[in-house]
Design a protein around this motif. Structure first.
Motif, PDB file in Angstrom:
ATOM      1  N   UNK A 344      86.095  18.016  52.054  1.00  0.00           N
ATOM      2  CA  UNK A 344      85.985  17.655  50.714  1.00  0.00           C
ATOM      3  C   UNK A 344      84.695  18.061  49.964  1.00  0.00           C
ATOM      4  N   UNK A 345      84.448  19.364  49.925  1.00  0.00           N
ATOM      5  CA  UNK A 345      82.938  19.547  49.586  1.00  0.00           C
ATOM      6  C   UNK A 345      82.878  20.788  48.387  1.00  0.00           C
ATOM      7  N   UNK A 346      82.208  20.464  47.381  1.00  0.00           N
ATOM      8  CA  UNK A 346      81.774  21.505  46.372  1.00  0.00           C
ATOM      9  C   UNK A 346      80.921  22.491  46.774  1.00  0.00           C
ATOM     10  N   UNK A 347      79.864  21.921  47.644  1.00  0.00           N
ATOM     11  CA  UNK A 347      79.048  22.891  48.179  1.00  0.00           C
ATOM     12  C   UNK A 347      79.399  23.923  49.264  1.00  0.00           C
ATOM     13  N   UNK A 348      80.209  23.425  50.165  1.00  0.00           N
ATOM     14  CA  UNK A 348      80.842  24.196  51.262  1.00  0.00           C
ATOM     15  C   UNK A 348      81.670  25.128  50.826  1.00  0.00           C
ATOM     16  N   UNK A 349      82.343  25.028  49.755  1.00  0.00           N
ATOM     17  CA  UNK A 349      83.538  25.614  49.061  1.00  0.00           C
ATOM     18  C   UNK A 349      82.711  26.870  48.484  1.00  0.00           C
ATOM     19  N   UNK A 350      81.688  26.552  47.646  1.00  0.00           N
ATOM     20  CA  UNK A 350      80.706  27.668  46.986  1.00  0.00           C
ATOM     21  C   UNK A 350      80.071  28.415  47.985  1.00  0.00           C
ATOM     22  N   UNK A 351      79.335  27.917  49.088  1.00  0.00           N
ATOM     23  CA  UNK A 351      78.768  28.693  50.057  1.00  0.00           C
ATOM     24  C   UNK A 351      79.938  29.694  50.689  1.00  0.00           C
ATOM     25  N   UNK A 352      81.147  29.260  50.921  1.00  0.00           N
ATOM     26  CA  UNK A 352      82.082  30.157  51.422  1.00  0.00           C
ATOM     27  C   UNK A 352      82.329  31.178  50.498  1.00  0.00           C
ATOM     28  N   UNK A 353      82.683  30.848  49.319  1.00  0.00           N
ATOM     29  CA  UNK A 353      82.864  31.813  48.070  1.00  0.00           C
ATOM     30  C   UNK A 353      81.871  32.804  47.976  1.00  0.00           C
ATOM     31  N   UNK A 354      80.551  32.561  48.035  1.00  0.00           N
ATOM     32  CA  UNK A 354      79.224  33.237  47.885  1.00  0.00           C
ATOM     33  C   UNK A 354      79.278  34.417  49.082  1.00  0.00           C
ATOM     34  N   UNK A 355      79.432  34.122  50.182  1.00  0.00           N
ATOM     35  CA  UNK A 355      79.503  34.838  51.288  1.00  0.00           C
ATOM     36  C   UNK A 355      80.558  35.941  51.223  1.00  0.00           C
ATOM     37  N   UNK A 356      81.750  35.207  50.970  1.00  0.00           N
ATOM     38  CA  UNK A 356      83.049  36.188  50.928  1.00  0.00           C
ATOM     39  C   UNK A 356      83.017  36.943  49.743  1.00  0.00           C
ATOM     40  N   UNK A 357      82.113  36.904  48.636  1.00  0.00           N
ATOM     41  CA  UNK A 357      82.094  37.637  47.597  1.00  0.00           C
ATOM     42  C   UNK A 357      81.424  38.801  48.057  1.00  0.00           C
ATOM     43  N   UNK A 358      80.411  38.627  48.867  1.00  0.00           N
ATOM     44  CA  UNK A 358      79.430  39.479  49.423  1.00  0.00           C
ATOM     45  C   UNK A 358      80.383  40.764  50.117  1.00  0.00           C
ATOM     46  N   UNK A 359      81.216  40.011  51.022  1.00  0.00           N
ATOM     47  CA  UNK A 359      82.031  40.769  51.816  1.00  0.00           C
ATOM     48  C   UNK A 359      83.398  41.593  51.220  1.00  0.00           C
ATOM     49  N   UNK A 360      83.745  40.939  50.295  1.00  0.00           N
ATOM     50  CA  UNK A 360      85.056  41.349  49.810  1.00  0.00           C
ATOM     51  C   UNK A 360      85.011  42.221  48.488  1.00  0.00           C
ATOM     52  N   UNK A 361      84.468  41.513  47.457  1.00  0.00           N
ATOM     53  CA  UNK A 361      84.299  42.339  46.043  1.00  0.00           C
ATOM     54  C   UNK A 361      82.912  43.265  46.216  1.00  0.00           C
ATOM     55  N   UNK A 362      82.015  42.812  46.862  1.00  0.00           N
ATOM     56  CA  UNK A 362      80.711  43.603  46.827  1.00  0.00           C
ATOM     57  C   UNK A 362      80.746  44.771  47.956  1.00  0.00           C
ATOM     58  N   UNK A 363      81.600  44.475  49.042  1.00  0.00           N
ATOM     59  CA  UNK A 363      81.837  45.197  49.936  1.00  0.00           C
ATOM     60  C   UNK A 363      80.717  45.810  50.877  1.00  0.00           C
TER      61      UNK A 363
END
Length: 881
Positions: A344-363
């Protein structure tokens, strides 16, 4: 490529520009969005690096300790930038303003505006002595620190684990095992698939998933359900898996059809992450999930590879021919040894989203990711500490050394437990060896256990093999591999034979008898079950890697990976219990690595003996121009013992071993490319002195893929005079080197100097081949020539034979394309082109050309050509069945 919407940043910037006094700073979601916006602009990062250039400095010792590359210590990293934004609100405000006025400007920006911002940044930097703060980001695992109240993680396993805290009344209790005279309770396995589905069901606003392999409808249906409820759902799956695996492609298409934003991730390596974040914009609802297992039946389904399969009508037999009951088989079909962890972590959820944004949306791919360090999440209300990093580019682009190695280096050494799918990192292995050596020198006990996956633990690249002082040796005739003690073993030298024996008998294991790849004969098609030790876990006395996708290998550095380490006594104890139980089961089943390789040696040595018998038979048949069916029979017997790939190399090597075999009949003529194919020396090494040193040291790794065929052609003087070599090197130097080889009795004859042609490129080489084709086509077809399949494979005839061997794929394809259109000019010739990429590579290809096309050589043709001195047989002997 999609990026964060401008209106979002505009809103942030508006708040800064018109209500500066009310500035409260960006929240974590907004801060990550700003960093992504800035990092994608190379000009901005160069500008910021210039601003902070006087403050980014490291000692030689720091650069060496953390293996900091030049592009890191001369530039700001992602984690440095985040740390600076955290500590200095003026820089944060200024960067937001810069993004609004410069990055999001609809018109060309006046350079004076950039200069104005540069001055402002420098003024803030000079007013705040932040040099040490920038450098401190690189200490230890180079963390960017976030403090939040996380609460205890929830950790689940696909297999049983030791758990000393249980008693018989506990609902998770399974049974007791006796270890060192004590009864230790065992905890039942968890339903990891169920936990992941429940995790997704708990989402209320948004979900992002990134995973290597995905074939579970249960998880796909849970995601689709949330999409129908109006949640934003984003999913990434490895593009290669989607392309080559039917079930993964079906899931991908199913998610797309449901309207889910789905990405086929084309990573430089593998898109190997296994993680989910939900509700990351809601601090009280955000959660993060990390898994070592893929979202597949074999990875996490309780029924493993038999999940959803009806085998009730099959008759299934074991290796001895005994019928196996369905119930027994289903017990064998377990999921891989995996785990997942939920926070249950706001920080870890945001870190995952940050990294996946690099990979998925930014390619982003490979080096396009920003150089980063690690994220450190601490809970000030407890002893919980988390360290999280991502490949590629994480931990200063060296996770094995700077992340995992740091864990080992900083541990007290009393406990070190590893469960690993694949381990090949020398840097990490060196850290472990150093820690063991320190512990032994101080005469302190150490609890050291390593459990690897069969068969990977016994591969020639495996660090586990090095830990017990062994290496792989190849039998020169059959190519089969056995295991021998490594006389140069660093582990034996550093720890001593007595301690290595202890490791061999008590510390280094493969998975127990329940792990491995199993094939069962049935009344229909064969049934395959695979059960892997798939963890990527290292446990010290203080911390544990947990929920990671990162195998301890150099290759993992270029993949999209996550690695998570946790300082938490209960979680460390639980993960240690997982490794301990795997080690206990392995020892009970006699699966120490030394036992496994000794059993393999006994099996392989018998195969080598059988194969050599049939190789000798094949040689005799070839020399005596034996019956073709008998030749094929011996080839089949050799194949049975060594397999297709080894068989191909054996057939190649026959050319060196059969002396002066020249049957009456047509002989093939050869054209070789010198680079890589015959004399594989680097340009700077291509000289007489270097070659003599190689000969003195009896080094053979300089020989190229077509070397054996070349040696064969040189045995007969007439054949040697006809061989043509094409090269972009100096022909005179090449001739001199061949003369040295003849003096040293490595070659019986050498090519004529006039036949070493200096050319470059496919067109020039194609002209030389045409020249030889035209000359050969004028020669008479003799009555005694062997009748062969026609070039197009639709008839039969007698032909002159010409072979061209190349190892440059672009040239090879171009030559094939040009010549196939012209082959009607040379009706008396069969022309074969051979792409010798590597003797152990599936990329090697071999073709017969005919007018307008080409086809692959067949086994029967190879054996026929063998009789005509044709020896270029890499990678095309196919099973006649």
């Amino acid at each position: 490529m999609k990026f964060i919407q401008r209106k979002f940043l505009f809103f942030i910037c508006w708040a800064v520009l018109f209500n500066v006094q009310a500035w409260a700073g960006l929240n974590l979601t907004e801060k990550f969005a700003l960093v992504r916006r800035v990092i994608k602009e190379e000009r901005v990062m160069n500008f910021l690096s210039e601003v902070f250039s006087e403050h980014i400095s490291f000692t030689e010792e720091e650069i060496k300790t953390y293996d900091i590359p030049e592009d890191v210590y001369k530039n700001l990293t992602e984690t440095q930038l985040l740390a600076i934004l955290d500590k200095h609100t003026e820089i944060e405000k200024l960067l937001v303003s810069y993004a609004s006025k410069v990055l999001d400007a609809t018109q060309e920006v006046d350079e004076s505006l950039r200069d104005k911002f540069k001055v402002q940044f420098k003024e803030i930097v000079e007013a705040n002595n932040i040099q040490e703060e920038i450098k401190n980001v690189f200490k230890s695992t180079m963390p960017y620190v976030i403090d939040e109240n996380i609460g205890r993680p929830k950790l689940y396993f696909t297999h049983e684990i030791l758990d000393p805290s249980l008693d018989e009344s506990h609902p998770r209790f399974s049974h007791f095992v006796e270890i060192d005279g004590k009864e230790v309770p065992v905890r039942k396995e968890d339903n990891v698939l169920k936990r992941i589905v429940e995790f997704i069901d708990g989402a209320e606003k948004e979900i992002v998933v990134n995973v290597y392999d995905f074939d579970l409808d249960e998880i796909a249906d849970a995601l689709i359900k949330k999409k129908k409820q109006g949640l934003k759902v984003t999913v990434g799956i490895d593009a290669g898996v989607i392309e080559h695996k039917v079930t993964a492609k079906a899931i991908y298409q199913k998610l797309q059809k449901a309207g889910i934003e789905t990405y086929a991730v084309n990573s430089v390596g593998l898109n190997h992450q296994k993680m989910i974040a939900i509700d990351w914009t809601e601090p009280k609802k955000a959660k993060a999930l990390f898994s070592s297992g893929n979202f597949t039946t074999s990875g996490i389904h309780p029924d493993g590879d038999l999940a959803g399969r009806d085998i009730s009508k099959l008759k299934i037999f074991d290796y001895s021919g005994e019928l196996i009951a369905e119930e027994k088989l289903r017990k064998l079909a377990k999921p891989n040894a995996n785990h997942c962890v939920i926070f249950d972590s706001y920080a870890l959820a945001n870190i995952i989203r940050h990294q996946t944004y690099y990979t998925l949306e930014m390619g982003l791919r490979g080096s396009e990711y920003p150089i980063s360090g690690a994220f450190k999440v601490i809970d000030s209300n407890s002893d919980l500490r988390l360290f999280l990093s991502f490949a590629p580019q994480g931990a200063l682009d060296n996770i094995n050394k700077n992340f995992i190695g740091t864990m080992v280096r900083k541990s007290d050494g009393s406990q070190l437990a590893i469960a690993i799918f694949a381990m090949s990192s020398d840097e990490l292995s060196d850290e472990i060896l150093l820690k063991l050596k320190e512990r032994i020198a101080s005469k302190k006990e150490i609890d050291f256990k390593v459990v690897g996956d069969p068969p990977f633990a016994a591969m020639d690249w495996s660090e586990l093999l090095k830990m017990i002082g062994y290496k792989v040796a190849e039998d020169p005739m059959t190519g089969l591999q056995t295991y021998v003690e490594d006389e140069e073993s660093l582990w034996v030298k550093e720890l001593g034979k007595r301690n290595i024996d202890r490791l061999r008998n008590n510390s280094v294991f493969t998975g127990s008898a329940g792990f491995g790849n199993f094939t069962f004969r049935t009344n229909e098609s064969p049934l395959e079950i695979s059960v892997k030790v798939h963890h990527k876990v290292l446990v010290t006395n203080e911390a544990s890697i947990i929920g990671g996708s990162f195998n301890f290998s150099d290759g993992a550095e270029s993949n999209n990976e996550q690695i998570l380490a946790m300082v938490d006594s209960k979680s460390v104890q639980k993960m240690k219990g997982a490794v301990d139980y795997l080690a206990y089961q392995a020892k009970e089943d006699g699966k120490t690595l030394i036992d496994v390789i000794e059993a393999k040696n006994r099996y392989i040595l018998k195969k080598i003996q059988n194969a050599k018998y049939h190789i000798d038979r094949l040689k005799k048949l070839l020399v005596e121009d034996g019956d073709f069916e008998e030749i094929k029979k011996e080839v089949s017997e050799i194949r049975r013992e060594v397999g297709d790939k080894k068989l191909q190399n054996i057939v190649v090597n026959l050319g060196e071993e059969i002396e002066d075999f020249h049957p009456k009949g047509q002989e093939t003529q050869f054209i070789f490319k010198l680079e890589g194919n015959v004399l594989n020396l680097k340009e700077e090494d291509f000289n007489e002195e270097y070659l003599k040193k190689l000969l003195e040291n009896d080094k053979t790794n300089w020989r190229g893929d077509a070397w054996n065929e070349f040696v064969w052609a040189m045995k007969n003087k007439a054949s040697a005079e006809d061989v043509i070599l094409v090269t972009d090197r100096d022909p005179e130097m090449a001739f001199k080197l061949f003369s040295i080889l003849k003096e040293n009795k490595i070659l019986k004859n050498i090519p004529q100097s006039k036949n070493i042609r200096k050319v470059s490129g496919a067109v020039a080489i194609e002209k030389i081949i045409e020249e030889r084709l035209s000359s050969l086509n004028k020669k008479k077809i003799e009555e005694h020539f062997i009748e062969m399949k026609s070039p197009n494979g639709k008839g039969a005839g007698k032909y002159h034979l010409l072979t061209y061997s190349d190892n440059n794929e672009a040239d090879f394809e171009e030559i094939k394309k040009i010549l196939s259109k012209k082959m009607d000019q040379w009706d008396k010739i069969k022309l074969a082109l051979f792409f010798n990429h590597d003797t152990a590579s599936s990329k090697s290809r071999n073709f017969i050309l005919y007018p307008g096309g080409s086809r692959e050589l067949e086994m029967e043709e190879i054996l026929e050509w063998k009789k005509t001195l044709y020896k270029n047989c890499n990678h095309f002997l196919k099973d006649p069945n």
